[in-house]
Scaffold this motif. Sequence first.
Motif, PDB file in Angstrom:
ATOM      1  N   MET A 136       0.833  -1.202   0.000  1.00 20.69           N
ATOM      2  CA  MET A 136       0.000   0.000   0.000  1.00 20.69           C
ATOM      3  C   MET A 136       0.869   1.254   0.000  1.00 20.69           C
ATOM      4  O   MET A 136       1.971   1.274   0.550  1.00 20.69           O
ATOM      5  N   ARG A 137       0.352   2.339  -0.625  1.00 17.63           N
ATOM      6  CA  ARG A 137       1.034   3.621  -0.577  1.00 17.63           C
ATOM      7  C   ARG A 137       0.828   4.242   0.802  1.00 17.63           C
ATOM      8  O   ARG A 137      -0.210   4.033   1.436  1.00 17.63           O
ATOM      9  N   MET A 138       1.788   5.001   1.246  1.00 17.86           N
ATOM     10  CA  MET A 138       1.708   5.612   2.578  1.00 17.86           C
ATOM     11  C   MET A 138       0.446   6.455   2.734  1.00 17.86           C
ATOM     12  O   MET A 138      -0.218   6.417   3.769  1.00 17.86           O
ATOM     13  N   ILE A 139       0.098   7.238   1.692  1.00 16.49           N
ATOM     14  CA  ILE A 139      -1.061   8.127   1.805  1.00 16.49           C
ATOM     15  C   ILE A 139      -2.382   7.363   1.766  1.00 16.49           C
ATOM     16  O   ILE A 139      -3.428   7.915   2.104  1.00 16.49           O
ATOM     17  N   ASP A 140      -2.353   6.090   1.358  1.00 13.37           N
ATOM     18  CA  ASP A 140      -3.593   5.321   1.240  1.00 13.37           C
ATOM     19  C   ASP A 140      -3.961   4.573   2.514  1.00 13.37           C
ATOM     20  O   ASP A 140      -5.063   4.040   2.625  1.00 13.37           O
ATOM     21  N   ILE A 141      -3.050   4.496   3.473  1.00  8.73           N
ATOM     22  CA  ILE A 141      -3.301   3.743   4.704  1.00  8.73           C
ATOM     23  C   ILE A 141      -4.100   4.613   5.661  1.00  8.73           C
ATOM     24  O   ILE A 141      -3.642   5.674   6.088  1.00  8.73           O
ATOM     25  N   MET A 142      -5.302   4.159   5.988  1.00  9.44           N
ATOM     26  CA  MET A 142      -6.229   4.902   6.831  1.00  9.44           C
ATOM     27  C   MET A 142      -6.531   4.122   8.119  1.00  9.44           C
ATOM     28  O   MET A 142      -6.247   2.923   8.211  1.00  9.44           O
ATOM     29  N   PRO A 143      -7.131   4.806   9.115  1.00  7.80           N
ATOM     30  CA  PRO A 143      -7.484   4.113  10.352  1.00  7.80           C
ATOM     31  C   PRO A 143      -8.341   2.871  10.132  1.00  7.80           C
ATOM     32  O   PRO A 143      -8.202   1.874  10.860  1.00  7.80           O
ATOM     33  N   GLU A 144      -9.229   2.900   9.122  1.00  5.58           N
ATOM     34  CA  GLU A 144     -10.070   1.728   8.880  1.00  5.58           C
ATOM     35  C   GLU A 144      -9.243   0.511   8.483  1.00  5.58           C
ATOM     36  O   GLU A 144      -9.587  -0.622   8.816  1.00  5.58           O
ATOM     37  N   HIS A 145      -8.118   0.744   7.784  1.00  7.39           N
ATOM     38  CA  HIS A 145      -7.251  -0.363   7.401  1.00  7.39           C
ATOM     39  C   HIS A 145      -6.533  -0.931   8.618  1.00  7.39           C
ATOM     40  O   HIS A 145      -6.328  -2.146   8.721  1.00  7.39           O
ATOM     41  N   VAL A 146      -6.153  -0.059   9.541  1.00  9.05           N
ATOM     42  CA  VAL A 146      -5.483  -0.522  10.760  1.00  9.05           C
ATOM     43  C   VAL A 146      -6.465  -1.309  11.629  1.00  9.05           C
ATOM     44  O   VAL A 146      -6.121  -2.350  12.193  1.00  9.05           O
ATOM     45  N   ARG A 147      -7.719  -0.835  11.714  1.00  4.16           N
ATOM     46  CA  ARG A 147      -8.726  -1.571  12.486  1.00  4.16           C
ATOM     47  C   ARG A 147      -8.984  -2.945  11.875  1.00  4.16           C
ATOM     48  O   ARG A 147      -9.127  -3.945  12.594  1.00  4.16           O
ATOM     49  N   SER A 148      -9.054  -3.003  10.552  1.00  2.18           N
ATOM     50  CA  SER A 148      -9.254  -4.283   9.874  1.00  2.18           C
ATOM     51  C   SER A 148      -8.093  -5.235  10.151  1.00  2.18           C
ATOM     52  O   SER A 148      -8.281  -6.438  10.348  1.00  2.18           O
ATOM     53  N   TRP A 149      -6.890  -4.670  10.193  1.00  5.09           N
ATOM     54  CA  TRP A 149      -5.691  -5.469  10.485  1.00  5.09           C
ATOM     55  C   TRP A 149      -5.742  -6.028  11.900  1.00  5.09           C
ATOM     56  O   TRP A 149      -5.405  -7.196  12.131  1.00  5.09           O
ATOM     57  N   VAL A 150      -6.165  -5.217  12.851  1.00  6.00           N
ATOM     58  CA  VAL A 150      -6.303  -5.681  14.238  1.00  6.00           C
ATOM     59  C   VAL A 150      -7.314  -6.824  14.310  1.00  6.00           C
ATOM     60  O   VAL A 150      -7.093  -7.839  14.986  1.00  6.00           O
ATOM     61  N   THR A 151      -8.422  -6.681  13.604  1.00  2.68           N
ATOM     62  CA  THR A 151      -9.439  -7.741  13.575  1.00  2.68           C
ATOM     63  C   THR A 151      -8.873  -9.023  12.970  1.00  2.68           C
ATOM     64  O   THR A 151      -9.143 -10.131  13.466  1.00  2.68           O
ATOM     65  N   THR A 152      -8.076  -8.890  11.924  1.00 10.05           N
ATOM     66  CA  THR A 152      -7.457 -10.058  11.297  1.00 10.05           C
ATOM     67  C   THR A 152      -6.520 -10.767  12.262  1.00 10.05           C
ATOM     68  O   THR A 152      -6.515 -12.000  12.347  1.00 10.05           O
ATOM     69  N   MET A 153      -5.724 -10.001  12.993  1.00  9.97           N
ATOM     70  CA  MET A 153      -4.805 -10.614  13.957  1.00  9.97           C
ATOM     71  C   MET A 153      -5.567 -11.350  15.046  1.00  9.97           C
ATOM     72  O   MET A 153      -5.147 -12.436  15.488  1.00  9.97           O
ATOM     73  N   LYS A 154      -6.690 -10.789  15.490  1.00 10.86           N
ATOM     74  CA  LYS A 154      -7.510 -11.485  16.489  1.00 10.86           C
ATOM     75  C   LYS A 154      -8.032 -12.797  15.926  1.00 10.86           C
ATOM     76  O   LYS A 154      -8.032 -13.831  16.607  1.00 10.86           O
ATOM     77  N   ALA A 155      -8.486 -12.762  14.669  1.00  5.01           N
ATOM     78  CA  ALA A 155      -9.029 -13.967  14.041  1.00  5.01           C
ATOM     79  C   ALA A 155      -7.958 -15.043  13.878  1.00  5.01           C
ATOM     80  O   ALA A 155      -8.259 -16.249  13.917  1.00  5.01           O
ATOM     81  N   LEU A 156      -6.709 -14.627  13.713  1.00  4.26           N
ATOM     82  CA  LEU A 156      -5.610 -15.584  13.566  1.00  4.26           C
ATOM     83  C   LEU A 156      -5.167 -16.163  14.902  1.00  4.26           C
ATOM     84  O   LEU A 156      -4.314 -17.057  14.936  1.00  4.26           O
ATOM     85  N   GLY A 157      -5.726 -15.653  15.990  1.00  2.00           N
ATOM     86  CA  GLY A 157      -5.417 -16.202  17.303  1.00  2.00           C
ATOM     87  C   GLY A 157      -4.209 -15.589  17.983  1.00  2.00           C
ATOM     88  O   GLY A 157      -3.696 -16.164  18.948  1.00  2.00           O
TER      89      GLY A 157
END
Length: 449
Positions: free
Chosen positions: A102-123
Amino acid sequence: MGFSRPRRNREGKVRYTAYYLDFKGLEKSAGTFSNQKEADKAWQRAESEVAKGRVGDPKRGRQTFRSYVRETWLPNHEMEATTRQSYTYAIHKHILPEFGRMRMIDIMPEHVRSWVTTMKALGLEAATIQKNKTVLSAVFTTAFHDQVTFIHPCKGVRTPPVPAKPRTIITPEQFDILYEELPDADTQLLVETDIETGLRWGELTELRVKDLHVGSQILTISRAVVEVNPKFHPKGERFLVKNYPKDKEFRRFKLTRQLVTKLSAHIKEQNLGPDDLLFTWRHESATRRKLRPVPDPEQLGYTEPNAAGRAYRHGTITAYNTRKCRCDHCRAAFAIYRAQRRNSGKDNPRLPRRRDTDGHIPADAFRRKIWKPALAAADLGIKVRIHDLRHAHASWLLAGGADLQVVKERLGHASIATTEKYLHTLDDADETALDAFSKIRNRSNGGRV
């Protein structure tokens, strides 16, 4: 502004050299080409790279996260060697797979929240998720301050709470049992010094003779050692000595006379000089390999058929090599086969593993070879880490009536709130409060139970 300049070579052919201006406004070459079109492309590419480092230029935000982290942030961000090691691991293991393209300017808080959710799902554990987000936040804090991005995508993003686990403090009685199970006098002295000083492992294993003033019984803590992967060490070594302890504050405190006497005898017996380590690694014997049971193929059945419909008996070299079976029985058969070849001189024997050390005691080797066997033999019924001796030191001092500020300074805590956590951590610490409560509670019934 870049440009291309023609010139003739020795053969009389016209060649074009591409030039651009670097950060300091100096003219630099981007290469020489056979035609002007290629030369123009070269200086334009070079200017684009320079723009990524120019404050306020929109092109800075268009670089990928992977490019920014690898080429700008990691090489230039000032941090401890151990921090760089753990951050680098977290970046490559958990962060680049998610944000790298991803480009630096394209990374938004919603992407970080989605990433946190993914890490939780991975255990992933809450502490790991929190650490990963801390690393990502550190990257974007720098990017935000340097105007690579104009928002901080980690702001306002929550991670799962990390519950504070209650401390289990080893009692003096339990410590005495554990002490007797340690393998030798040197190890006993190391552990006794740990419990009587509350030093961190890196401070304890970097103690040198010159740090102890025998006459005044004063110990000075002015250094610490950390163990890192050699690629994170300035000299490519395993142990890095820092000329300051944690929080970068030296401290001095007094030891008991009996401990100073033991340390003095140890120094004399080992003939140690002022700059020598008080404690060194002496347990480098080869690790004994576990005996493997010889598998009986007649009782183990067959592997799943391969593409040709062939099945092979478990516990055989054929199943291991041809069917690529990696069950315990086939692995054991292969290991026994290799051992037999080495014993008959057909293969070179594997050299025993030895820990790369300059004399400092590796924490993991000490834990595996010394601490865990002694803990198992002591059978205390509780899990005790090496670092827990530091907790025990603080708890014992406070339970014995030591001043809170004195304990804080002795342990090198940055905040007295950290020291307060050790109040009432021993199992019998609340007995005085219970006695006081019972005295008032039973006052109205004449002391009846």
